[in-house]
Design a protein around this motif. Structure first.
Motif, PDB file in Angstrom:
ATOM      1  N   THR A   1      -8.991 -14.513 -16.913  1.00 15.64           N
ATOM      2  CA  THR A   1      -8.942 -15.586 -15.926  1.00 15.64           C
ATOM      3  C   THR A   1     -10.355 -15.921 -15.488  1.00 15.64           C
TER       4      THR A   1
ATOM      5  N   ASP B   1      -5.186  -3.933 -23.732  1.00 14.53           N
ATOM      6  CA  ASP B   1      -4.097  -4.079 -22.765  1.00 14.53           C
ATOM      7  C   ASP B   1      -4.316  -3.261 -21.498  1.00 14.53           C
TER       8      ASP B   1
ATOM      9  N   LYS C   1      -6.128  -4.066 -12.309  1.00 22.65           N
ATOM     10  CA  LYS C   1      -6.820  -5.325 -12.056  1.00 22.65           C
ATOM     11  C   LYS C   1      -8.322  -5.070 -12.062  1.00 22.65           C
TER      12      LYS C   1
ATOM     13  N   ASP D   1      -6.097  -6.374 -16.448  1.00 20.52           N
ATOM     14  CA  ASP D   1      -5.910  -7.788 -16.122  1.00 20.52           C
ATOM     15  C   ASP D   1      -7.240  -8.241 -15.532  1.00 20.52           C
TER      16      ASP D   1
ATOM     17  N   MET E   1      -0.940  -2.766 -15.829  1.00 21.78           N
ATOM     18  CA  MET E   1      -2.353  -3.041 -16.099  1.00 21.78           C
ATOM     19  C   MET E   1      -3.146  -2.996 -14.794  1.00 21.78           C
TER      20      MET E   1
END
Length: 810
Positions: free
Chosen positions: A73, A26, A3, A29, A1
Motif C-alpha cells: 500500500t 506473506d 502490519k 502487510d 500477517m
C-alpha cells in the motif's frame, strides 16, 4: 500477517522490501509512506539524468506495477507527521496507520550553507528529482551560468552534467584540492586539470560571503571580493541525517537514529535503515553500506540472525572521462611508505600506501583498471612484502601473464569485490554464470552487480568473458531493439548482401517481430537504406526524430531554433542584416554558437516556413544543426589575415562545407580547419580536423569534445587542398557505410581500429570509389529542406492543427 509500516521510499528501504518479498512474501502487510510523490528510484544515477544521458524513467527501480504486484500500500506524496509509539501508529497527513513493526528510512537532507541569500529561488541542492528538474530548466536559458558550491563527488557530478547541457559552470571549493576526503593533492590536481579542460572553472580556497538577487539568484559574492554572476546555485557541501521524526518519538539519537547491529532502535519494534542511521558512532552516505543494512534488517524482521558489519569502501566518480579510484587510508602517518607511479603524458597517477607490509590505501587517476584488486588487498589485510617491487603494476605482474588484458580479473580471488554498491564478489558472479546467467542483464537480475551506479559494468563483463571464454557475447552484439534478433552490424550486412531497398523488405526478409518497427529501429533502418541505396530508396520522414522531421531544433518550451548556414564560418553584411531582420520579425533570441554560426531561438512551429522563406530570399540555406549529418566546418582566418597562417584555412573550410553539407551520417559530424599549429579553430577535438602546416595539411580524425573528450588521431599528411578534400570525403563515406547508427566517428574508429581505416583509405582506387559513392548520395540529398518546405503546400503541415494528424500519432 503482521502490519509493517515503512517511512521513506529510498534506496535502502526499497532494498529491504525486495528482500522481504523474496524471502517472506506473506509475512507482512506493508504500508509505504514517502514525502516525494513517487516511489523508489536510483538517486545515485541523478547525475546522468541531469546531463541528459539517461531519463528519469530509466533510473526507476520500483514502479507502480512492482508495488501493486507485491501488494504494498503506497502513500506517496504524504508526509508523516508523527509516530505514536504508545499506540503503535504512524500519523500521516491523511490519517493514521497502525503497525506491529516500523521501519524508519527517512534518509538525509542536503546541508545548505546559511549565508545571506541562501533562501532565494534558484538556490538548490542535488538530492532529488525536483532539484534535478530545476537545474535542467536553468540550463535551458541561452548563455546560462551556474555556480556549484562544493568540490566533492556530488558537486563535481552536478558541475559536469550542467556543463554538458551548455552552461558556464564554476565550482567553488573551500579546501586546497578537490575531493580531499577521497583524493590526495596530486590526484586532486589532475582532476582539476581534467575538469578545466572540459570548460569547468574551479576556484579553490573559495569562501562564499553571500548570494545576491532581487526576485531570484543573480550572483554569488566571495569573501575575497570576487563576484560570480549566475542563474542557479547548486549547494553540494554535505548531508545531514533526517532524524526529526525519530527524535520527536523519543528514540535514542545522536548524530542520527542510533541502531544496534540488527538495525533495531531503542524501541524493539522500531527499526531504522539508511542515511538516517547511526551505528557505533558512524553515519553513512554511500550506497554500499546502506544495502548491507537493508539485508540485515530484512533478515532481522523475519527472525533470522544477521549482524551489520562496517567494511572498507572505495570511491569512483561518475563523470565520463574522469577516471579516479580511491580506497582505504592514504593520509601521512609515521611508519608508512608510498609507492608512486606517474605518467604525465597519459595523465596517469597511482599512489599506494603501505604500512607494516600491508596495503592500507590506494589513490589512482587516469588508469583505474586494477582498482578492485588493490581494494581487495586492503580489505583482506594481505601481506604484500613479496610483491613489493611489482605491486604498483597490478595483478598481471604477480606471476600472471602481463600480455593478457583479462589476466587481472582472472587473478582475482572469488571473494574479491566487484560491485561495491551492492557488495557482490567475483565468486557470486561466477556462480550466477555457472547457473545460466550468460549476459549482463541476467547478472544484474540475479546478483545486482552493476545495477546501481554502473561503474563496475566493465569488470562484470570481464568476469563474464573470463568465465565463459568464447561463448561470451559482448554487449555491442546486442539486437538493434526488441523488434528483431539481429545486431546493427548484421542488419547493415544483410541490407547490402540481400539488396534490401525498402523498409517493408527489411521487415519481411529479416524477420521483424513487429509490423512496422518501432521508434528505436525505424530511424536506424531508414538511415542504413538511404546510405546504401541513395538512388533506389526514398527517405521516410516518419522514421526520423522530430528535429529532422521539422528541420529545426525543438526547445524545452515547444518553440524551435533556426540556424542558417555560414560557409566556413564566413558571412556578409547582407546576410547579417537578413538574420537581424528575421530575429526582430519573429521575436527570436540570438545566440552565437561555438561552431561560428548564429542561432535564432524561440521560433514558433507555424512560423518556421515563413522565417525559412525570409532567409532563403537572402541566399541562406539550412545549417542542418538538427541533423545526424554535417553540422559545421569551423575555421580560423588563415593565411589571408593571420600573420602566423601557413595556408588558406578559411578557403579550405568553405570548400569542405560546400562539398559535404546535406549529407546524412550515422551521427552528427563536425569539422574544423586551423591555419597553423596554434590551432585556433580547435581542429584537434573534431570528427575530422585539418591543421595547415608549411608542407601542406595534416588530416586527423575521431576527436570528441562532448560527453567524452578525445584528441584526434592522425590519418594522413597531404600536400594539397585537393588531397585533403579527397581524404576527408573518403573517410566520411567509409564512416557512412560502416558505422552503427548513433555512433559518433570516434566510437566507430575505436571499434574498427584506425589501422584498418588507414589501410582501406591507402588504396587510391578504393578512395576514389568512396568519393564517387558519396557524390552519388549527394546528388540526391544535397538540397535545402527549408526552400522546399517554405512553399505554401508543404508549409501547411506546420500549422498548429497539423499535430492532430496520423503523423503525430505515430
Amino acid at each position: 500477517m503482521q502490519k509493517l509500516v515503512v517511512i521513506g521510499a529510498g534506496m535502502a528501504s526499497g532494498r529491504v522490501l525486495e528482500h522481504l518479498r523474496e524471502t517472506a512474501p506473506d509475512a507482512f502487510d506493508i504500508t509505504l509512506f514517502n514525502a516525494e510523490p513517487r516511489g523508489n528510484y536510483n538517486r545515485i544515477m541523478l547525475s546522468p539524468v541531469l546531463s541528459g544521458e539517461k531519463s528519469y524513467e530509466e533510473i526507476v527501480t520500483h514502479d507502480d506495477a512492482w508495488y501493486a504486484g507485491n501488494a504494498i500500500t503506497c502513500r506517496f506524496g504524504e508526509k508523516v507527521v508523527s509516530i505514536d509509539r504508545d499506540r503503535k501508529v504512524v500519523v500521516g497527513e491523511k490519517g493514521e496507520v497502525p503497525y506491529d513493526k516500523l521501519v524508519i528510512g527517512t534518509g538525509s537532507s542536503a546541508f545548505i550553507i546559511p549565508v545571506p541569500g541562501h533562501k532565494l529561488p534558484g538556490v538548490v541542492a542535488f538530492r532529488d528529482v525536483e532539484d534535478t528538474t530545476a537545474m535542467v530548466e536553468a540550463s535551458g536559458k541561452p548563455g546560462g551560468k551556474a555556480v556549484v558550491i562544493g568540490g566533492g563527488l556530488l558537486g563535481l557530478e552536478a558541475a559536469a552534467a550542467l556543463r554538458l547541457r551548455g552552461m558556464d559552470v564554476t565550482v567553488l571549493h573551500i579546501m586546497g584540492h578537490l575531493m580531499e576526503r577521497q583524493l590526495d593533492e596530486a590526484a586532486g590536481y589532475l582532476l582539476r586539470k581534467d575538469l578545466e579542460r572540459r570548460g569547468i572553472n574551479v576556484l579553490l580556497k573559495a569562501s562564499t560571503k553571500e548570494i545576491v538577487g532581487e526576485e531570484r539568484v543573480e550572483a554569488v559574492h566571495l569573501e575575497d571580493g570576487t563576484v560570480l554572476p549566475c542563474d542557479i546555485v547548486v549547494m553540494a557541501v554535505g548531508i545531514r541525517p533526517s532524524v526529526k521524526l525519530g527524535m520527536d518519538a523519543g528514540l535514542d539519537c545522536g548524530r542520527a537514529i542510533k541502531v544496534d547491529a540488527q538495525m533495531r532502535t531503542s524501541d524493539p519494534d522500531v527499526f531504522a535503515v539508511g542515511e538516517c542511521v547511526e551505528y557505533d558512532g558512524n553515519v553513512f552516505g554511500l550506497v554500499a553500506p546502506l544495502y548491507d543494512q537493508a539485508k540485515v534488517l530484512a533478515r532481522t524482521l523475519t527472525g533470522e540472525e544477521e549482524t551489520f558489519r562496517m567494511r572498507e569502501l572505495s570511491t569512483k566518480l561518475k563523470v565520463t572521462g574522469c577516471n579516479l579510484f580511491s580506497a582505504g587510508d592514504f593520509s601521512d602517518k609515521p611508519g608508512r611508505e608510498d609507492i608512486v607511479f606517474r605518467d604525465p603524458a597519459r595523465g596517469v597517477y597511482k599512489r599506494l600506501v603501505i604500512e607494516n607490509d600491508k596495503l592500507v590505501g590506494a589513490v589512482m587517476y587516469g588508469d583505474v583498471a586494477d582498482g578492485n584488486w588493490f581494494f581487495g588487498l586492503i580489505k583482506d589485510g594481505e601481506d604484500v612484502a613479496d610483491m613489493r617491487e611489482t605491486l604498483i603494476f597490478g595483478p598481471a605482474y604477480q606471476g600472471g601473464d602481463a600480455a593478457d588484458p583479462l589476466s587481472a580479473v582472472a587473478a582475482l580471488p572469488p571473494e574479491a569485490e566487484i560491485c561495491g554498491c551492492n557488495g557482490v564478489c567475483k565468486g557470486a558472479i561466477v556462480k550466477a554464470i555457472e547457473g545460466g546467467a550468460t549476459d549482463l542483464g541476467a547478472i544484474r537480475a540475479q546478483t545486482k552487480a552493476s545495477a546501481s551506479c554502473g561503474t563496475c559494468t566493465g569488470l562484470v563483463e570481464q568476469v563474464l568473458s573470463v568465465t565463459l571464454g568464447d561463448e561470451f557475447v559482448l554487449p555491442t552484439a546486442q539486437p538493434v531493439c526488441g523488434c528483431c534478433d539481429l545486431t546493427h552490424e548484421d542488419v547493415r550486412l544483410l541490407i547490402k548482401s540481400k539488396e534490401l531497398k525498402s523498409q517493408e523488405a527489411v521487415w519481411q526478409e529479416l524477420g521483424w517481430k513487429t509490423r512496422n518497427g518501432c521508434h528505436v529501429c525505424r530511424p536506424a533502418i531508414n538511415y542504413y537504406l538511404l546510405a546504401d541505396w541513395p538512388l533506389d530508396y526514398q527517405d521516410d520522414p516518419q522514421s526520423r526524430f522530430v528535429n529532422e522531421r521539422n528541420h529545426a531544433n525543438i526547445q524545452k518550451d515547444g518553440t524551435y531554433s533556426v540556424m542558417p548556414r555560414m560557409w566556413g564560418g564566413m558571412t556578409t553584411p547582407d546576410e547579417l542584416i537578413a538574420i537581424a531582420a528575421a530575429a526582430k520579425k519573429y521575436d527570436a533570441a540570438v545566440k552565437v554558437t561555438g561552431g561560428q554560426r548564429i542561432d535564432l531561438l524561440g521560433i514558433r512551429k507555424e512560423d518556421l516556413p515563413a522565417i525559412w522563406s525570409d532567409l532563403n530570399d537572402a541566399g541562406m540555406v539550412s545549417g542542418h544543426a538538427y541533423t545526424k549529418g554535417l553540422r559545421t566546418v569551423k575555421t580560423c582566418v588563415g593565411s589571408d589575415w593571420c600573420r602566423f597562417g601557413t595556408q588558406d584555412s578559411t578557403g579550405l573550410g568553405i570548400k569542405l562545407e560546400k562539398k559535404l553539407w546535406g549529407s546524412w551520417t550515422p551521427h552528427k559530424v563536425k569539422l574544423a580547419v586551423s591555419g597553423c599549429p596554434r590551432n585556433c579553430a580547435e581542429a584537434t577535438c573534431k570528427d575530422v580536423g585539418i591543421i595547415c602546416v608549411d608542407s601542406g595539411y595534416q588530416v586527423s580524425v575521431a576527436g570528441a569534445a562532448g560527453m567524452d573528450v578525445k584528441e584526434t588521431e592522425r590519418l594522413k599528411d597531404v600536400a594539397t587542398e585537393d588531397e585533403a578534400i579527397e581524404w576527408t570525403t573518403a573517410f566520411i563515406q567509409l564512416y557512412r557505410e560502416n558505422a552503427k547508427y548513433l555512433d559518433r566517428p570516434y566510437k566507430w574508429v575505436a571499434k574498427v581500429g584506425l589501422d584498418w581505416v588507414k589501410e582501406v583509405l591507402a588504396d587510391p582506387a578504393t578512395r576514389a570509389a568512396l568519393v564517387d559513392r558519396f557524390e552519388i548520395s549527394q546528388s540526391v540529398y544535397q538540397k535545402d529542406p527549408w526552400a522546399e518546405r517554405a512553399e505554401p503546400e508543404a508549409a501547411r503541415r506546420f500549422h498548429p492543427l497539423a499535430d492532430l494528424t496520423v503523423e503525430a500519432a505515430e
